[in-house]
Design a protein around this motif. Sequence first.
Motif, PDB file in Angstrom:
ATOM      1  N   LEU A 170       0.835  -1.214   0.000  1.00 56.54           N
ATOM      2  CA  LEU A 170       0.000   0.000   0.000  1.00 56.54           C
ATOM      3  C   LEU A 170       0.865   1.257   0.000  1.00 56.54           C
ATOM      4  O   LEU A 170       0.544   2.247  -0.649  1.00 56.54           O
ATOM      5  CB  LEU A 170      -0.928  -0.006   1.215  1.00 56.54           C
ATOM      6  CG  LEU A 170      -2.040  -1.064   1.171  1.00 56.54           C
ATOM      7  CD1 LEU A 170      -2.686  -1.228   2.537  1.00 56.54           C
ATOM      8  CD2 LEU A 170      -3.093  -0.686   0.146  1.00 56.54           C
ATOM      9  N   ILE A 173       1.957   2.029  -3.533  1.00 60.68           N
ATOM     10  CA  ILE A 173       0.931   2.763  -4.302  1.00 60.68           C
ATOM     11  C   ILE A 173       0.914   4.229  -3.854  1.00 60.68           C
ATOM     12  O   ILE A 173       0.859   5.147  -4.671  1.00 60.68           O
ATOM     13  CB  ILE A 173      -0.460   2.123  -4.105  1.00 60.68           C
ATOM     14  CG1 ILE A 173      -0.459   0.693  -4.636  1.00 60.68           C
ATOM     15  CG2 ILE A 173      -1.547   2.936  -4.808  1.00 60.68           C
ATOM     16  CD1 ILE A 173      -1.701  -0.106  -4.264  1.00 60.68           C
ATOM     17  N   VAL A 175       3.287   6.076  -2.471  1.00 62.75           N
ATOM     18  CA  VAL A 175       4.459   6.879  -2.877  1.00 62.75           C
ATOM     19  C   VAL A 175       4.503   7.055  -4.391  1.00 62.75           C
ATOM     20  O   VAL A 175       4.849   8.119  -4.895  1.00 62.75           O
ATOM     21  CB  VAL A 175       5.770   6.237  -2.366  1.00 62.75           C
ATOM     22  CG1 VAL A 175       6.965   7.122  -2.693  1.00 62.75           C
ATOM     23  CG2 VAL A 175       5.697   6.011  -0.866  1.00 62.75           C
ATOM     24  N   LEU A 176       4.119   5.992  -5.108  1.00 58.74           N
ATOM     25  CA  LEU A 176       4.168   6.072  -6.571  1.00 58.74           C
ATOM     26  C   LEU A 176       3.257   7.188  -7.085  1.00 58.74           C
ATOM     27  O   LEU A 176       3.621   7.948  -7.980  1.00 58.74           O
ATOM     28  CB  LEU A 176       3.748   4.733  -7.179  1.00 58.74           C
ATOM     29  CG  LEU A 176       3.840   4.631  -8.696  1.00 58.74           C
ATOM     30  CD1 LEU A 176       5.293   4.647  -9.149  1.00 58.74           C
ATOM     31  CD2 LEU A 176       3.159   3.373  -9.202  1.00 58.74           C
ATOM     32  N   TYR A 177       2.073   7.303  -6.509  1.00 59.87           N
ATOM     33  CA  TYR A 177       1.111   8.287  -6.984  1.00 59.87           C
ATOM     34  C   TYR A 177       1.221   9.641  -6.270  1.00 59.87           C
ATOM     35  O   TYR A 177       0.548  10.590  -6.663  1.00 59.87           O
ATOM     36  CB  TYR A 177      -0.321   7.749  -6.838  1.00 59.87           C
ATOM     37  CG  TYR A 177      -0.710   6.814  -7.961  1.00 59.87           C
ATOM     38  CD1 TYR A 177      -1.306   7.295  -9.120  1.00 59.87           C
ATOM     39  CD2 TYR A 177      -0.460   5.457  -7.881  1.00 59.87           C
ATOM     40  CE1 TYR A 177      -1.648   6.446 -10.152  1.00 59.87           C
ATOM     41  CE2 TYR A 177      -0.807   4.597  -8.912  1.00 59.87           C
ATOM     42  CZ  TYR A 177      -1.403   5.092 -10.042  1.00 59.87           C
ATOM     43  OH  TYR A 177      -1.739   4.252 -11.080  1.00 59.87           O
ATOM     44  N   ALA A 178       2.035   9.710  -5.251  1.00 59.18           N
ATOM     45  CA  ALA A 178       2.183  10.994  -4.560  1.00 59.18           C
ATOM     46  C   ALA A 178       2.769  12.007  -5.533  1.00 59.18           C
ATOM     47  O   ALA A 178       3.735  11.700  -6.238  1.00 59.18           O
ATOM     48  CB  ALA A 178       3.075  10.834  -3.346  1.00 59.18           C
ATOM     49  N   PRO A 179       2.198  13.206  -5.609  1.00 58.14           N
ATOM     50  CA  PRO A 179       2.568  14.129  -6.691  1.00 58.14           C
ATOM     51  C   PRO A 179       4.031  14.533  -6.706  1.00 58.14           C
ATOM     52  O   PRO A 179       4.592  14.764  -7.759  1.00 58.14           O
ATOM     53  CB  PRO A 179       1.659  15.344  -6.460  1.00 58.14           C
ATOM     54  CG  PRO A 179       1.087  15.198  -5.111  1.00 58.14           C
ATOM     55  CD  PRO A 179       1.108  13.753  -4.781  1.00 58.14           C
ATOM     56  N   ALA A 181       6.666  12.825  -5.244  1.00 59.89           N
ATOM     57  CA  ALA A 181       7.628  11.769  -4.923  1.00 59.89           C
ATOM     58  C   ALA A 181       8.319  11.287  -6.190  1.00 59.89           C
ATOM     59  O   ALA A 181       7.804  11.451  -7.289  1.00 59.89           O
ATOM     60  CB  ALA A 181       6.903  10.604  -4.259  1.00 59.89           C
ATOM     61  N   SER A 182       9.474  10.692  -6.006  1.00 53.64           N
ATOM     62  CA  SER A 182      10.231  10.208  -7.147  1.00 53.64           C
ATOM     63  C   SER A 182       9.795   8.791  -7.506  1.00 53.64           C
ATOM     64  O   SER A 182       9.934   7.871  -6.702  1.00 53.64           O
ATOM     65  CB  SER A 182      11.730  10.222  -6.817  1.00 53.64           C
ATOM     66  OG  SER A 182      12.423   9.456  -7.770  1.00 53.64           O
ATOM     67  N   ALA A 183       9.286   8.628  -8.700  1.00 56.18           N
ATOM     68  CA  ALA A 183       8.842   7.303  -9.143  1.00 56.18           C
ATOM     69  C   ALA A 183      10.046   6.384  -9.350  1.00 56.18           C
ATOM     70  O   ALA A 183       9.988   5.198  -9.032  1.00 56.18           O
ATOM     71  CB  ALA A 183       8.046   7.425 -10.431  1.00 56.18           C
TER      72      ALA A 183
END
Lengths: 232, 773
Positions: A170, A173, A175-179, A181-183
């Motif tokens: 979770l 998901i 961190v990946l979608y946080a505006p 954050a570094s993908a």
Amino acid sequence: MNEDQTMRSGFLKSIHADTAIVGGALVITSLASVLVCFSSGYYIERDIFASQLSGYSALAFLAISILFGPLLRAGGWLGIHLDWKVSVRITKNTGIASALAALVHSGISLAVYLRGNWREVLEHLYLHAGLLALATLVLLLGFSTRPLMSRTRWHLWKPTFRLSFAAAALVFIHVLYAPLASARWTVGLYTGALVISLLRFLPSRRPTPPLAPGFKVSDRSAAAGCETHSAK
Amino acid sequence: MAHTHSDPTDSGEPPRKAALSGGWTQAVVLLVMLLIWPAIGAWSALAFLGAYVCALIIVNYAPAWFGLAGMTARLSVGQRCALGLLLATPAVAVLVRVARDAEPMKALAGAQEFARDKMELQKLPAIFPALLRADQPQRFFIHSPGSREVTVRLSAGSAPLATENVGHGLFMLDFDPRKTALNGEDGETRQVVLAADGVAHERAMRLVVPRPHPRWFASSPSAGIAATVSEETDELILVHRDGKSRRVEVDDGPADCAFFAGGSRVAVCHKFAPALCIVDAAEGKILERHELPRFQTRLAASPDEKVLAVALDGAQRGIQFLSLPDAQKLSFVPLPFSPDWIAFGRDAGELVVTDRVGRKVVRLRNKPQQPQWTMDDEVIELARPVVTMCRGAGGKQMILSATTTELDHEPITANHFIEDTIHHLDLEDWEVVESYPTHRGGLDQDDPGTTEHGVSPMSIAVYGDGLLIAFAGTNEVALNTPGAGSTLDFTYIDDEPLSAPHGVADLGDDTWCVSSPVDGTIGIYDDDVELLHLIRLAPDEEEMEEENSGPLKRLRGERTFYEATRSGVSCQSCHLHTDTDHSQHSIGAAELVDVLTVHGVAGTSPYLREGPYAQLRGLHKVVLEVYRDYENEVEWDRAEALEHYMSSLPPRANWRMLEPHDPARLRQGMDAFVKAQCAHCHVPPAMTNLGQHPAKVVFPEYGAAIEKEFELRSFLDVPGLRGISLSPPFLHDGRAPSLESVFQDHNPSNRHGDTARLSKDEFRALIDFLEQL
């Protein structure tokens, strides 16, 4: 030295170095995150930095907690052995630190970035995921208390704590979608974590502990699989 | 916390073996979760956690409850593997079933696409757009923080191209394929080399080599000839009523053409070349070139063929009048807007001009007693912009189409409202005297209210005493005879490869022609709508299928873009010519929103204002759920085709990239951009971080207002800023008419950029910088 001082000194002496390091890291990152909120600067720079500092530290603690076992398993093959009590302590303490840092992260994000608009949390996927991860970690934090630990017993407590893997997913998901954050960093970290997790399947290479009274030799392989078993 | 180990001394009892040992338990839990999650069918984080908890309970606790705790311990390794396979088989089977079910897979694949786009933009040095168009100049931005110099090599063996350092790690490359050839196959992905301070980095970019796109015609019925241009392939195409055609190579980006000298000469204007060409219609040769500013967008020859009007966009917006046949400059009339359609009225002293952004029609006049052209004060305002316009028979009327019958400037609040309409504008009275919607039901409808005819009138031409109208949405041509009022005689032309017709023209002698930019074809018909000749300018679908499926998907996607749904709406209806109609629409939500451009969206997942679609193909869901799908079934995947087409459109060509600019001013603008903290969200090179922020965070007053009024709490997708100056109005609901207004009128809390700390000069530099994007 009076009695109080003796007790305090005894308490401090009872704190292990690894616990002190984990606790210190938690206190420092949390304090720094909170202090950043009171610094000057443009909101998005300040608030996001405060959120990121606390959030990334929660993620780091969680990663250590989950990956410490597999890393230790690999260490055994490289001749690096750690006392099981130390490994259990580090795993447990970093897990607790992760939940506490996640609470700090949530508080800061809600207070400064979302400006107290808590209902916004219910509006977006990455906040849903973050909220569920937080709930899971807090649940496990509760189960980490001594009364609940003794009540749940080992055979229930261990599988329950596998929820930490769901929390990690979770968090991914979240961190990946946080505006902001570094993908690349996130995907890199989780790919690495996945690879390290596979080390869990390595056969254990740890020094043979002396058998406990009433403990059969056939139980040893299972105990080694669990890593944490040792005779009393 | 989060530990898989515990201190057994805490529990006060000897450790016991788990049902399955160590990591294997976790693997089995995951397998069972994979079985449960798809069965739940909801792809949310909550469903994921629920599935995991269920799996955890089943694997860890169920054996104990059912007295199977010791069972696995007694199993050999082989038996355990067999058990694992047994557990894995249904999980895999369910996943396969899910893979066939489109929706959940789209959700999963969408996450992958989002992650890919985000990672590509964060992989430094990063270039945007990752799309090479062989037909038009492009501006690329490269983000390479810490570098002093960046060069770009677009193809193997070609010389590296120098970039301009804008500051703060941003580099700019203005690329002209006419100067540096882009050899390669259409649709191929190539490795482009970005050299940052001499260190080479490869980045994948897709090459798009467009096919010929014949669009609107100019014609000379008396000479039996029509002409159209293909901006994509830099051609003028001449068509004779006997079926003969000629393709003439002209300059870069031909935009329009007009006949004069009795149909023996054609004037061709260009977007990207600073020249107006005069072509001999019989020989197909360029006779003269006349220097004019770039971004000439439309041409119109006066009825007496003595004056040529050239609509100019760019640094000097207005109308340049030229004398004919010598094409000498007469007067230039500046306009406060970018002219779109132009046509002479009753004589050479009256020119009607449409304004797409302002959604109005204006008239320029040059009365004999006045030395200069002047713009009339009276303006015809429309609720939506003019889609196409032509001079009516005799010049007494202008015939124009729009997506509404409404003749006021107020936005239409009706939900998903599109009503394609033909308006007759009387020039004597300067008012619309007749309006009739073109949408019609039909005898094939399988649902009440299905629209079968008259969607997206794209071109209107005088034909004898009547009008010929081409409908791109329904692949048909309609004849409107005088006195018939709103009666239209529709004829489908989709038996031939003439989908989404754009241009229609009278060829004289009871023949007419129609163009299809999608198929790259021109059809010549007689009065009975019998096809006389079909002119192919591009390979047909069968040939393309053999060659490369990418361009074929793009072609089908373009067709789908213009195709009408059952509700009478197509993508084109709002995304006018793949751009925006600059209008506010109600699309189901309580508040009005403006229309986003389709250009330059590739690689910026997720899409739409709140980012609900991670994939471009996901937008097809809107068609299925809101517009009741398409009437005609096809064998190919429309969603996939749409994705291919939309991702082949680069950011709109900005005229500023073809004009000299001040590098120091650009750097000053970038400084202001960073100083105002814009780059946190509008991250170079795509000028977006692909994130979403709560409206209340960025626009607290606005967020509070919509929550109070509509009970809405929305997250706003961070839009890319490429080509931003070309698509007013601004902000997601179009409440800011200008870029200045975005900050001066709609940023009172100073949270949408710290523009309060900018000096006046810095603020101006910021606006200049945004315009250059």
